[in-house]
Design a protein around this motif. Structure first.
Motif, PDB file in Angstrom:
ATOM      1  N   ASP A  60      61.879  55.342  -9.199  1.00  0.00           N
ATOM      2  CA  ASP A  60      61.291  56.494  -8.513  1.00  0.00           C
ATOM      3  C   ASP A  60      62.296  57.626  -8.326  1.00  0.00           C
ATOM      4  O   ASP A  60      61.937  58.709  -7.864  1.00  0.00           O
ATOM      5  N   LYS A  61      63.532  57.386  -8.720  1.00  0.00           N
ATOM      6  CA  LYS A  61      64.541  58.430  -8.577  1.00  0.00           C
ATOM      7  C   LYS A  61      65.655  58.184  -9.587  1.00  0.00           C
ATOM      8  O   LYS A  61      66.033  57.035  -9.844  1.00  0.00           O
ATOM      9  N   ARG A  62      66.143  59.282 -10.153  1.00  0.00           N
ATOM     10  CA  ARG A  62      67.290  59.177 -11.045  1.00  0.00           C
ATOM     11  C   ARG A  62      68.124  60.438 -10.894  1.00  0.00           C
ATOM     12  O   ARG A  62      67.572  61.541 -10.828  1.00  0.00           O
ATOM     13  N   GLN A  63      69.418  60.253 -10.860  1.00  0.00           N
ATOM     14  CA  GLN A  63      70.301  61.408 -10.646  1.00  0.00           C
ATOM     15  C   GLN A  63      71.197  61.652 -11.839  1.00  0.00           C
ATOM     16  O   GLN A  63      71.672  60.719 -12.485  1.00  0.00           O
ATOM     17  N   GLY A  64      71.405  62.939 -12.109  1.00  0.00           N
ATOM     18  CA  GLY A  64      72.356  63.331 -13.122  1.00  0.00           C
ATOM     19  C   GLY A  64      73.352  64.290 -12.500  1.00  0.00           C
ATOM     20  O   GLY A  64      73.499  64.338 -11.283  1.00  0.00           O
ATOM     21  N   GLN A  65      73.974  65.069 -13.330  1.00  0.00           N
ATOM     22  CA  GLN A  65      74.925  66.037 -12.821  1.00  0.00           C
ATOM     23  C   GLN A  65      74.168  67.239 -12.271  1.00  0.00           C
ATOM     24  O   GLN A  65      73.555  67.996 -12.998  1.00  0.00           O
ATOM     25  N   ARG A  66      74.146  67.401 -10.997  1.00  0.00           N
ATOM     26  CA  ARG A  66      73.453  68.487 -10.295  1.00  0.00           C
ATOM     27  C   ARG A  66      71.940  68.412 -10.370  1.00  0.00           C
ATOM     28  O   ARG A  66      71.234  69.264  -9.828  1.00  0.00           O
ATOM     29  N   VAL A  67      71.399  67.440 -11.045  1.00  0.00           N
ATOM     30  CA  VAL A  67      69.948  67.314 -11.149  1.00  0.00           C
ATOM     31  C   VAL A  67      69.498  65.941 -10.689  1.00  0.00           C
ATOM     32  O   VAL A  67      70.203  64.954 -10.862  1.00  0.00           O
ATOM     33  N   THR A  68      68.297  65.933 -10.097  1.00  0.00           N
ATOM     34  CA  THR A  68      67.675  64.690  -9.655  1.00  0.00           C
ATOM     35  C   THR A  68      66.213  64.751 -10.041  1.00  0.00           C
ATOM     36  O   THR A  68      65.556  65.783  -9.845  1.00  0.00           O
ATOM     37  N   VAL A  69      65.699  63.675 -10.599  1.00  0.00           N
ATOM     38  CA  VAL A  69      64.281  63.608 -10.904  1.00  0.00           C
ATOM     39  C   VAL A  69      63.650  62.569  -9.982  1.00  0.00           C
ATOM     40  O   VAL A  69      64.205  61.491  -9.778  1.00  0.00           O
ATOM     41  N   LEU A  70      62.519  62.939  -9.398  1.00  0.00           N
ATOM     42  CA  LEU A  70      61.767  62.047  -8.526  1.00  0.00           C
ATOM     43  C   LEU A  70      60.410  61.786  -9.145  1.00  0.00           C
ATOM     44  O   LEU A  70      59.757  62.714  -9.642  1.00  0.00           O
ATOM     45  N   LEU A  71      59.990  60.549  -9.105  1.00  0.00           N
ATOM     46  CA  LEU A  71      58.711  60.163  -9.680  1.00  0.00           C
ATOM     47  C   LEU A  71      57.851  59.509  -8.607  1.00  0.00           C
ATOM     48  O   LEU A  71      58.273  58.524  -7.984  1.00  0.00           O
ATOM     49  N   ASN A  72      56.679  60.044  -8.399  1.00  0.00           N
ATOM     50  CA  ASN A  72      55.717  59.462  -7.471  1.00  0.00           C
ATOM     51  C   ASN A  72      54.488  59.065  -8.276  1.00  0.00           C
ATOM     52  O   ASN A  72      53.624  59.887  -8.603  1.00  0.00           O
ATOM     53  N   LYS A  73      54.419  57.795  -8.605  1.00  0.00           N
ATOM     54  CA  LYS A  73      53.331  57.322  -9.473  1.00  0.00           C
ATOM     55  C   LYS A  73      51.995  57.290  -8.727  1.00  0.00           C
ATOM     56  O   LYS A  73      50.946  57.362  -9.355  1.00  0.00           O
ATOM     57  N   THR A  74      52.055  57.175  -7.430  1.00  0.00           N
ATOM     58  CA  THR A  74      50.818  57.110  -6.654  1.00  0.00           C
ATOM     59  C   THR A  74      49.989  58.376  -6.821  1.00  0.00           C
ATOM     60  O   THR A  74      48.762  58.321  -6.975  1.00  0.00           O
ATOM     61  N   VAL A  75      50.677  59.514  -6.801  1.00  0.00           N
ATOM     62  CA  VAL A  75      49.972  60.787  -6.936  1.00  0.00           C
ATOM     63  C   VAL A  75      50.243  61.440  -8.282  1.00  0.00           C
ATOM     64  O   VAL A  75      49.882  62.598  -8.493  1.00  0.00           O
ATOM     65  N   SER A 133      66.917  74.127  -6.074  1.00  0.00           N
ATOM     66  CA  SER A 133      65.615  74.416  -6.694  1.00  0.00           C
ATOM     67  C   SER A 133      64.824  73.131  -6.818  1.00  0.00           C
ATOM     68  O   SER A 133      65.398  72.070  -7.088  1.00  0.00           O
ATOM     69  N   ILE A 134      63.520  73.257  -6.623  1.00  0.00           N
ATOM     70  CA  ILE A 134      62.633  72.112  -6.841  1.00  0.00           C
ATOM     71  C   ILE A 134      61.495  72.570  -7.738  1.00  0.00           C
ATOM     72  O   ILE A 134      60.734  73.471  -7.383  1.00  0.00           O
ATOM     73  N   ILE A 135      61.397  71.948  -8.881  1.00  0.00           N
ATOM     74  CA  ILE A 135      60.346  72.273  -9.841  1.00  0.00           C
ATOM     75  C   ILE A 135      59.427  71.074  -9.947  1.00  0.00           C
ATOM     76  O   ILE A 135      59.895  69.938 -10.085  1.00  0.00           O
ATOM     77  N   ASN A 136      58.142  71.322  -9.885  1.00  0.00           N
ATOM     78  CA  ASN A 136      57.165  70.239  -9.831  1.00  0.00           C
ATOM     79  C   ASN A 136      56.326  70.140 -11.100  1.00  0.00           C
ATOM     80  O   ASN A 136      56.124  71.122 -11.808  1.00  0.00           O
ATOM     81  N   CYS A 137      55.850  68.946 -11.317  1.00  0.00           N
ATOM     82  CA  CYS A 137      55.006  68.686 -12.483  1.00  0.00           C
ATOM     83  C   CYS A 137      53.992  67.609 -12.116  1.00  0.00           C
ATOM     84  O   CYS A 137      54.375  66.568 -11.565  1.00  0.00           O
ATOM     85  N   ALA A 138      52.736  67.886 -12.380  1.00  0.00           N
ATOM     86  CA  ALA A 138      51.687  66.892 -12.178  1.00  0.00           C
ATOM     87  C   ALA A 138      51.292  66.357 -13.538  1.00  0.00           C
ATOM     88  O   ALA A 138      50.989  67.134 -14.444  1.00  0.00           O
ATOM     89  N   TYR A 139      51.335  65.054 -13.695  1.00  0.00           N
ATOM     90  CA  TYR A 139      50.933  64.501 -14.972  1.00  0.00           C
ATOM     91  C   TYR A 139      49.569  63.834 -14.850  1.00  0.00           C
ATOM     92  O   TYR A 139      49.094  63.565 -13.749  1.00  0.00           O
ATOM     93  N   SER A 140      48.966  63.595 -15.982  1.00  0.00           N
ATOM     94  CA  SER A 140      47.549  63.231 -15.950  1.00  0.00           C
ATOM     95  C   SER A 140      47.268  61.765 -16.257  1.00  0.00           C
ATOM     96  O   SER A 140      46.243  61.229 -15.823  1.00  0.00           O
ATOM     97  N   ASN A 141      48.164  61.129 -16.983  1.00  0.00           N
ATOM     98  CA  ASN A 141      47.870  59.793 -17.482  1.00  0.00           C
ATOM     99  C   ASN A 141      48.586  58.742 -16.635  1.00  0.00           C
ATOM    100  O   ASN A 141      49.810  58.647 -16.652  1.00  0.00           O
ATOM    101  N   SER A 142      47.812  57.959 -15.914  1.00  0.00           N
ATOM    102  CA  SER A 142      48.422  56.943 -15.059  1.00  0.00           C
ATOM    103  C   SER A 142      49.127  55.864 -15.868  1.00  0.00           C
ATOM    104  O   SER A 142      49.912  55.092 -15.331  1.00  0.00           O
TER     105      SER A 142
END
Lengths: 113, 114
Positions: free
Chosen positions: A55-70, A19-28
């Motif tokens: 830009d990336k962090r992994q846990g147990q079965r989960v990974t979070v990716l951060l793209n600060k550019t966008v 599964s990939i769940i996305n989130c757009a944040y507003s504050n740079s």
């Protein structure tokens, strides 16, 4: 049980798929981010966090990716299980001193058998 | 280990009646405490936060108020409830050292105003 979000975006995934769940944040200026999982009728639970110097962090079965550019954050869940069904939302902490977390509206993940 | 309690779990109140929701934290000292409201289809809205006894900051003007009479007790109140006060109320705590600290949430209170 409690229905947390009646009109949330929904992601339906087959059990065992990723599964990939996305989130757009507003504050740079936000420099800390958390993903929470909220099951029906319960309070949110911490899943994983990431700081803006990563830009990336992994846990147990989960990974979070951060793209600060966008200003985009994603949560990847490997081998999705029925117990993963819940509402997932991201929270950002602005870098300014004294600011509090800002929470996104959430995405409902539905795991299909 | 730290735990956070909220009560009641559910509440049905008529319009115009008073409200008192309680939140207590165990296993930590001098936490930051928060009250959030979660409406259907929306994210968490921060209502109040407190960095110490008697110190309350309000994020949004409304007919709700908060108090912190003890270090680990946070109370959300209203003198007269409105229909729009219905929602899922969440209490949370975090360590007070500042910086990158997650918030730990309670089980929530479902309030229905009729």
């Amino acid at each position: 049980g409690e229905s947390v979000g009646l009109h949330l975006p929904t992601l339906s995934v087959q059990e065992g798929d990723n599964s990939i769940i996305n989130c757009a944040y507003s504050n740079s200026a936000s420099d800390y981010f958390i993903w929470y999982k909220q099951e029906s009728g319960k309070g949110p639970q911490f899943i994983i966090d990431i700081r803006s110097n990563m830009d990336k962090r992994q846990g147990q079965r989960v990974t979070v990716l951060l793209n600060k550019t966008v200003k985009h954050l994603s949560l990847q869940i490997a081998a999705t299980q029925p117990g993963d069904s819940a509402v997932y939302f991201c929270a950002e902490l602005p870098g300014d001193y004294g600011q509090n977390f800002v929470f996104g509206p959430g995405t409902r993940l539905s795991v299909l058998p | 280990s730290q735990t956070i309690h909220q009560w009641p779990a559910t509440l049905v109140q008529p319009v115009g009646s008073p409200l008192s929701l309680e939140c207590t934290v165990e296993g930590t000292s001098n936490p930051n405490l928060y009250w959030y409201r979660q409406a259907a289809g929306r994210g968490l809205q921060l209502l109040f936060y407190s960095v110490g006894i008697g110190q309350i900051s309000s994020e949004v003007p409304q007919n709700l108020s908060a108090s912190r009479p003890q270090d680990r007790q946070f109370i959300l109140s209203s003198k007269k409830l409105l229909l729009s006060d219905s929602g899922f109320y969440l209490c949370a705590w975090s360590v007070s050292s500042g910086g990158y600290n997650e918030q730990f949430f309670g089980p929530g209170t479902r309030l229905t105003v009729l």
